[in-house]
Design a protein around this motif. Sequence first.
Motif, PDB file in Angstrom:
ATOM      1  N   GLY A  97       0.940  -1.325   0.395  1.00 43.83           N
ATOM      2  CA  GLY A  97      -0.322  -0.293   0.302  1.00 43.83           C
ATOM      3  C   GLY A  97       0.233   0.949  -0.062  1.00 43.83           C
ATOM      4  O   GLY A  97       1.451   1.580  -1.107  1.00 43.83           O
ATOM      5  N   TYR A  98       0.472   1.903   0.965  1.00 46.14           N
ATOM      6  CA  TYR A  98       1.412   3.590   0.941  1.00 46.14           C
ATOM      7  C   TYR A  98       1.587   3.773   2.142  1.00 46.14           C
ATOM      8  O   TYR A  98       1.165   4.704   3.257  1.00 46.14           O
ATOM      9  CB  TYR A  98       0.258   4.556   0.353  1.00 46.14           C
ATOM     10  N   PRO A  99       2.695   3.023   2.935  1.00 44.62           N
ATOM     11  CA  PRO A  99       3.003   3.277   3.943  1.00 44.62           C
ATOM     12  C   PRO A  99       3.551   4.673   4.556  1.00 44.62           C
ATOM     13  O   PRO A  99       3.250   5.208   5.473  1.00 44.62           O
ATOM     14  CB  PRO A  99       3.861   2.115   4.415  1.00 44.62           C
ATOM     15  N   ILE A 139      -9.327  13.167  15.915  1.00 42.43           N
ATOM     16  CA  ILE A 139     -10.188  11.933  15.610  1.00 42.43           C
ATOM     17  C   ILE A 139     -10.158  10.934  16.356  1.00 42.43           C
ATOM     18  O   ILE A 139      -9.588  10.276  17.397  1.00 42.43           O
ATOM     19  CB  ILE A 139      -9.221  10.693  14.306  1.00 42.43           C
ATOM     20  N   LYS A 140     -11.353  10.797  17.175  1.00 35.89           N
ATOM     21  CA  LYS A 140     -12.320  10.112  18.207  1.00 35.89           C
ATOM     22  C   LYS A 140     -11.652   7.936  17.727  1.00 35.89           C
ATOM     23  O   LYS A 140     -12.222   7.900  16.695  1.00 35.89           O
ATOM     24  CB  LYS A 140     -12.995  10.679  19.086  1.00 35.89           C
ATOM     25  N   GLY A 141     -11.232   7.130  18.516  1.00 43.44           N
ATOM     26  CA  GLY A 141     -11.574   5.787  18.131  1.00 43.44           C
ATOM     27  C   GLY A 141     -10.717   5.096  18.799  1.00 43.44           C
ATOM     28  O   GLY A 141      -9.829   5.355  19.311  1.00 43.44           O
ATOM     29  N   PRO A 142     -10.418   3.656  17.899  1.00 48.18           N
ATOM     30  CA  PRO A 142      -9.832   3.174  18.029  1.00 48.18           C
ATOM     31  C   PRO A 142      -7.869   3.726  17.692  1.00 48.18           C
ATOM     32  O   PRO A 142      -7.800   4.693  16.586  1.00 48.18           O
ATOM     33  CB  PRO A 142      -9.373   1.632  17.888  1.00 48.18           C
ATOM     34  N   ASP A 143      -6.797   3.072  17.823  1.00 49.97           N
ATOM     35  CA  ASP A 143      -6.175   3.200  17.485  1.00 49.97           C
ATOM     36  C   ASP A 143      -5.726   3.582  16.101  1.00 49.97           C
ATOM     37  O   ASP A 143      -6.243   2.365  15.887  1.00 49.97           O
ATOM     38  CB  ASP A 143      -4.366   2.551  18.270  1.00 49.97           C
ATOM     39  N   TYR A 144      -5.414   3.960  15.113  1.00 52.20           N
ATOM     40  CA  TYR A 144      -4.308   4.182  13.506  1.00 52.20           C
ATOM     41  C   TYR A 144      -3.450   4.151  12.750  1.00 52.20           C
ATOM     42  O   TYR A 144      -2.795   5.124  13.574  1.00 52.20           O
ATOM     43  CB  TYR A 144      -5.654   4.880  12.910  1.00 52.20           C
ATOM     44  N   ARG A 145      -3.903   3.893  12.139  1.00 51.28           N
ATOM     45  CA  ARG A 145      -1.902   3.825  11.290  1.00 51.28           C
ATOM     46  C   ARG A 145      -2.314   4.679   9.760  1.00 51.28           C
ATOM     47  O   ARG A 145      -0.798   5.177  10.193  1.00 51.28           O
ATOM     48  CB  ARG A 145      -1.494   2.307  11.324  1.00 51.28           C
ATOM     49  N   GLY A 146      -2.592   5.114   9.257  1.00 54.48           N
ATOM     50  CA  GLY A 146      -3.044   5.697   8.418  1.00 54.48           C
ATOM     51  C   GLY A 146      -4.422   6.773   8.537  1.00 54.48           C
ATOM     52  O   GLY A 146      -5.705   6.627   8.681  1.00 54.48           O
ATOM     53  N   VAL A 147      -3.978   7.720   7.366  1.00 55.89           N
ATOM     54  CA  VAL A 147      -5.732   9.002   7.726  1.00 55.89           C
ATOM     55  C   VAL A 147      -4.966   9.521   6.559  1.00 55.89           C
ATOM     56  O   VAL A 147      -3.634   9.751   5.854  1.00 55.89           O
ATOM     57  CB  VAL A 147      -5.351   9.878   9.025  1.00 55.89           C
ATOM     58  N   LEU A 148      -6.478  10.112   6.299  1.00 56.27           N
ATOM     59  CA  LEU A 148      -6.501  11.182   4.523  1.00 56.27           C
ATOM     60  C   LEU A 148      -7.013  11.824   5.295  1.00 56.27           C
ATOM     61  O   LEU A 148      -8.110  11.644   5.573  1.00 56.27           O
ATOM     62  CB  LEU A 148      -6.373  10.328   3.799  1.00 56.27           C
ATOM     63  N   LEU A 149      -6.966  13.112   5.811  1.00 54.40           N
ATOM     64  CA  LEU A 149      -8.069  14.336   6.220  1.00 54.40           C
ATOM     65  C   LEU A 149      -8.115  15.521   5.803  1.00 54.40           C
ATOM     66  O   LEU A 149      -7.092  16.308   5.167  1.00 54.40           O
ATOM     67  CB  LEU A 149      -7.107  14.646   7.394  1.00 54.40           C
ATOM     68  N   GLU A 150      -9.294  16.119   5.603  1.00 53.08           N
ATOM     69  CA  GLU A 150      -9.311  17.468   4.617  1.00 53.08           C
ATOM     70  C   GLU A 150     -10.998  17.624   5.021  1.00 53.08           C
ATOM     71  O   GLU A 150     -11.769  17.318   5.624  1.00 53.08           O
ATOM     72  CB  GLU A 150      -9.971  17.077   3.193  1.00 53.08           C
ATOM     73  N   ALA A 151     -11.071  19.135   4.636  1.00 52.41           N
ATOM     74  CA  ALA A 151     -12.207  19.574   5.002  1.00 52.41           C
ATOM     75  C   ALA A 151     -12.512  20.494   3.314  1.00 52.41           C
ATOM     76  O   ALA A 151     -11.798  20.862   2.678  1.00 52.41           O
ATOM     77  CB  ALA A 151     -11.385  21.856   5.738  1.00 52.41           C
TER      78      ALA A 151
END
Length: 196
Positions: free
Chosen positions: A19-21, A67-79
């Motif tokens: 993927g895209y680490p 970001i609330k919730g379980p731990d995560y490793r990947g994200v893409l965040l925009e407005a």
Amino acid sequence: MKMLLLPYVILQVFHAVQGYPNGAPTGACEDMLPRHVGVLPQPSPAPYSLLTNSRTFEAGKPITVTIKGPDYRGVLLEARTDGSTNALGSWSLPPPDTKFLQCTGNPQGAVTHANTNVKGNSTVYNWVPPSITSPVYFVATIAQQRTVYWINVRSATLTRGTTAGLGLATDASATMAEQKSFLLFATCFLVLQLLG
């Protein structure tokens, strides 16, 4: 010749499996899909929510997104605004293990992961709104791991706040101000009737 191609083919397959680490590709800016070959987003509701420190925004005044919730490793965040896939505003100083992603020509239009280190509820993102009047919301793709991710995790919608004064008597608060004035007048009238 076949023996020379074998290492190249193995490397290509290995890259596709990984993927895209080091962050989402710019091609993911519009549809928010992480391009993990052979893997579909989770069909279940996301165990994540996007929380903001305000329900309103003003140009230039930062908004905090968590970001609330379980731990995560990947994200893409925009407005974004409704009906558009363009990234709005700019993100300031990305948190550890994240970086900017250029979207719609904006070098700080999105934030993505810089590695696969764990990120969690303490990771705070800061967005600086542009000068617009349209309501804004945040949207994210969040990956617990390469094969487990959710798309279109959305925040509540933020509306443009007032830029001057206290804004006491506008819209719904105008009715409240009229009701308070009436109550004060009625109370004074009753007190005068009782005393007089």
